[in-house]
Design a protein around this motif. Structure first.
Motif, PDB file in Angstrom:
ATOM      1  N   ALA A 257      -7.208 -11.497  14.476  1.00 31.61           N
ATOM      2  CA  ALA A 257      -6.122 -11.208  15.165  1.00 31.61           C
ATOM      3  C   ALA A 257      -5.805  -9.615  15.977  1.00 31.61           C
ATOM      4  O   ALA A 257      -5.530  -9.376  17.102  1.00 31.61           O
TER       5      ALA A 257
ATOM      6  N   ALA B 198      -8.582  -9.961  19.423  1.00 31.87           N
ATOM      7  CA  ALA B 198      -7.810 -10.590  20.478  1.00 31.87           C
ATOM      8  C   ALA B 198      -6.606  -9.136  20.765  1.00 31.87           C
ATOM      9  O   ALA B 198      -6.317  -8.860  21.932  1.00 31.87           O
TER      10      ALA B 198
ATOM     11  N   TYR C 296      -5.600 -17.046  19.441  1.00 29.07           N
ATOM     12  CA  TYR C 296      -4.739 -16.076  20.377  1.00 29.07           C
ATOM     13  C   TYR C 296      -4.295 -17.626  20.904  1.00 29.07           C
ATOM     14  O   TYR C 296      -4.665 -18.708  20.812  1.00 29.07           O
ATOM     15  N   TYR C 297      -3.434 -17.363  21.668  1.00 30.11           N
ATOM     16  CA  TYR C 297      -2.733 -18.353  22.786  1.00 30.11           C
ATOM     17  C   TYR C 297      -2.866 -17.035  24.208  1.00 30.11           C
ATOM     18  O   TYR C 297      -2.647 -16.307  24.346  1.00 30.11           O
ATOM     19  N   ARG C 298      -3.540 -17.882  25.157  1.00 34.47           N
ATOM     20  CA  ARG C 298      -3.340 -17.596  26.512  1.00 34.47           C
ATOM     21  C   ARG C 298      -3.079 -17.936  27.191  1.00 34.47           C
ATOM     22  O   ARG C 298      -2.211 -19.782  27.306  1.00 34.47           O
TER      23      ARG C 298
ATOM     24  N   TYR D  96      -2.194 -12.638  27.351  1.00 33.72           N
ATOM     25  CA  TYR D  96      -2.108 -12.915  26.272  1.00 33.72           C
ATOM     26  C   TYR D  96      -1.138 -13.092  24.901  1.00 33.72           C
ATOM     27  O   TYR D  96      -0.320 -12.373  25.259  1.00 33.72           O
ATOM     28  N   SER D  97      -1.548 -13.934  24.138  1.00 33.53           N
ATOM     29  CA  SER D  97      -0.639 -13.346  22.823  1.00 33.53           C
ATOM     30  C   SER D  97      -1.065 -13.556  21.807  1.00 33.53           C
ATOM     31  O   SER D  97      -1.896 -15.041  21.536  1.00 33.53           O
ATOM     32  N   LEU D  98      -0.496 -12.846  20.912  1.00 29.91           N
ATOM     33  CA  LEU D  98      -1.470 -13.500  19.305  1.00 29.91           C
ATOM     34  C   LEU D  98       0.005 -14.871  18.068  1.00 29.91           C
ATOM     35  O   LEU D  98      -0.500 -15.301  16.882  1.00 29.91           O
TER      36      LEU D  98
END
Length: 466
Positions: free
Chosen positions: A9, A12, A49-51, A59-61
């Motif tokens: 995390a 990211a 992570y999320y894109r 992007y987001s954790l």
């Protein structure tokens, strides 16, 4: 939460906040996430992570959705995070190295190599990976390059294109609405009314009193004919005597007075033949007026002409009867509306323009002769046509093309046939379908990339590529 997940995390977060600091994540954090680490292996299936689902650099954790309600894409912890020097954001690919097809010249020259190589300046050749060089004519750009260059797209859509032909001009009098008062025989001006140049006069308004020996003689002959006891003599000579007065341009009111009073007038009152502006007054009390000498000139300015000079290239768009908007520089914000009455059949050799006559109503007499005006002629179609912004068209002079956005960073050059232009849009008659997105910003950069790709493909066809 395990230590490995926290490290992932943090990695990211560093990449998301630093933007272009991918080197730090690749060279400092990533070694700590080796797959040989048991703790990391336990969490290999968990998202790192999320894109953004569109590939944008967002992007987001934690799980997140876009503005239109779509979920961000989860990036698994076991994925290989590679960094392209031309892309500021991480590109997640499947595990395993990408296959390099060949290397291209870093300066854009049409030169390729099957193995790593340096140019004459010591710069490394740039690798071209599989999937980046398609067999069609499309060009693929990384999301980072798209963001940096400001590439924007807009769909082609039906629009009503308002195409205007603009031309400068001047106000002129209507030739058919000008009257001249002159004597048809030698006369003397006995009295002039209080009428000066620039004054508006009404039809029948007195302008001057004239004494003419010829008019007096014709009036006496007419009275004699009317008082003759012989009826046949009146019919034979009366009509001719009256016509003589008409030929001397004696006003009808004066002839009617002669018939009623049966007396020869000492002077004849001349009146205005129409409503209008006095453009010229040459009559002076006591003067001797020669035959044909102009004493007054009166013009009706309730209808005037706007003579506009239209560029030769625009003549094919004009026709008689087209509506025209005219704006006078003396009246900003006001528009006078008329129609094309005449397109003069002659081109000015010096200015390469043709004169167009527009008839305008001028009831309030605001438009004055020789006043400067600007004419706007709408030559566009009233129905909607398929159109794209003018900035989307790449014009080489011999061909026009657009770049169609195929999605996922891929752009396809497409030759088009264009039509009318106006209001910042251009009609597309062939080459693009309704709803297809076309690039409207930074398209010249993509076009340069496309030309480079075509040159490299031509070189590789000749044997430069393995």
């Amino acid at each position: 939460m395990s230590r490995a997940v926290l490290i992932a995390a943090a990695a990211a977060a560093i990449a998301a906040l630093a933007g272009g600091s991918g080197w730090y994540l690749k060279h400092q954090i990533r070694p700590q996430l080796s797959l040989t680490n048991p703790a990391y292996a336990e969490t290999a299936a968990a998202p790192l992570y999320y894109r953004d689902p569109d590939g944008k650099p967002f992007y987001s954790l934690t799980p997140k959705q876009t503005a239109d309600g779509r979920d961000y894409v989860a990036v698994p912890a076991g994925a290989d995070i590679s960094f392209d020097p031309e892309r500021p954001e991480p590109a997640v690919t499947a595990q395993g190295p990408r296959k390099i097809k060949y290397y291209r010249n870093p300066m854009g020259l049409p030169d390729t190599s099957p193995v790593p190589k340096k140019d004459s300046m010591g710069m490394d050749y740039i690798p071209v990976y599989e999937g980046e060089d398609s067999d069609d004519s499309s060009v693929k750009l990384s999301p980072g390059k798209i963001q940096r260059t400001g590439v924007r797209s807009e769909p082609a859509a039906p629009r009503v294109i308002r195409t205007l032909v603009r031309a400068p001009g001047t106000i002129q009098l209507d030739e058919r609405r000008i009257s001249v008062i002159s004597m048809r025989t030698e006369s003397f001006v006995q009295k002039v009314a209080d009428v000066t140049t620039g004054i508006f006069v009404k039809k029948g308004q007195s302008l001057m009193e004239i004494y003419s020996p010829a008019v007096a003689s014709a009036a006496a002959e007419y009275i004699t004919t009317m008082t003759s006891p012989t009826t046949g003599r009146v019919e034979q000579y009366g009509r001719g005597s009256r016509q003589r007065l008409k030929n001397l341009d004696v006003p009808d009111a004066v002839i009617a007075a002669i018939e009623q009073t049966r007396t020869v007038p000492l002077s004849v009152e001349w009146s205005a033949p129409r409503d209008g502006i006095v453009l010229e007054r040459s009559a002076v009390e006591g003067m001797r007026a020669q035959t044909g000498e102009v004493l007054f000139r009166v013009a009706d300015t309730s209808v005037v002409w706007a003579l506009a000079d239209v560029a030769e290239r625009d003549l094919g768009l004009l026709s008689v009867g087209q509506p025209v908007g005219v704006r006078a520089r003396s009246f900003p914000g006001r528009e006078f509306v008329g129609k094309i009455a005449v397109i003069y059949p002659q081109i000015n050799r010096d200015t390469r323009t043709a004169r167009v006559r527009v008839e305008l109503d001028n009831a309030d007499l605001a438009l004055l002769p020789d006043m400067y005006v600007d004419a706007e002629i709408n030559v566009g179609r009233p129905d909607a046509v398929l159109a794209v912004p003018e900035s989307a068209v790449l014009d080489t002079g011999t061909r026009q093309s657009v770049l169609v956005d195929k999605g996922e960073g891929r752009f396809e050059p497409r030759e088009v046939k264009i039509g009318h232009r106006g209001d910042g849009f251009v009609e597309v008659r062939d080459g693009v379908a309704d709803g297809e997105p076309v690039v409207i910003a930074a398209n010249f950069l993509i076009d340069a990339e496309s030309n480079l790709k075509a040159a490299l493909k031509g070189l590789s066809t000749g044997g430069g590529q393995p």
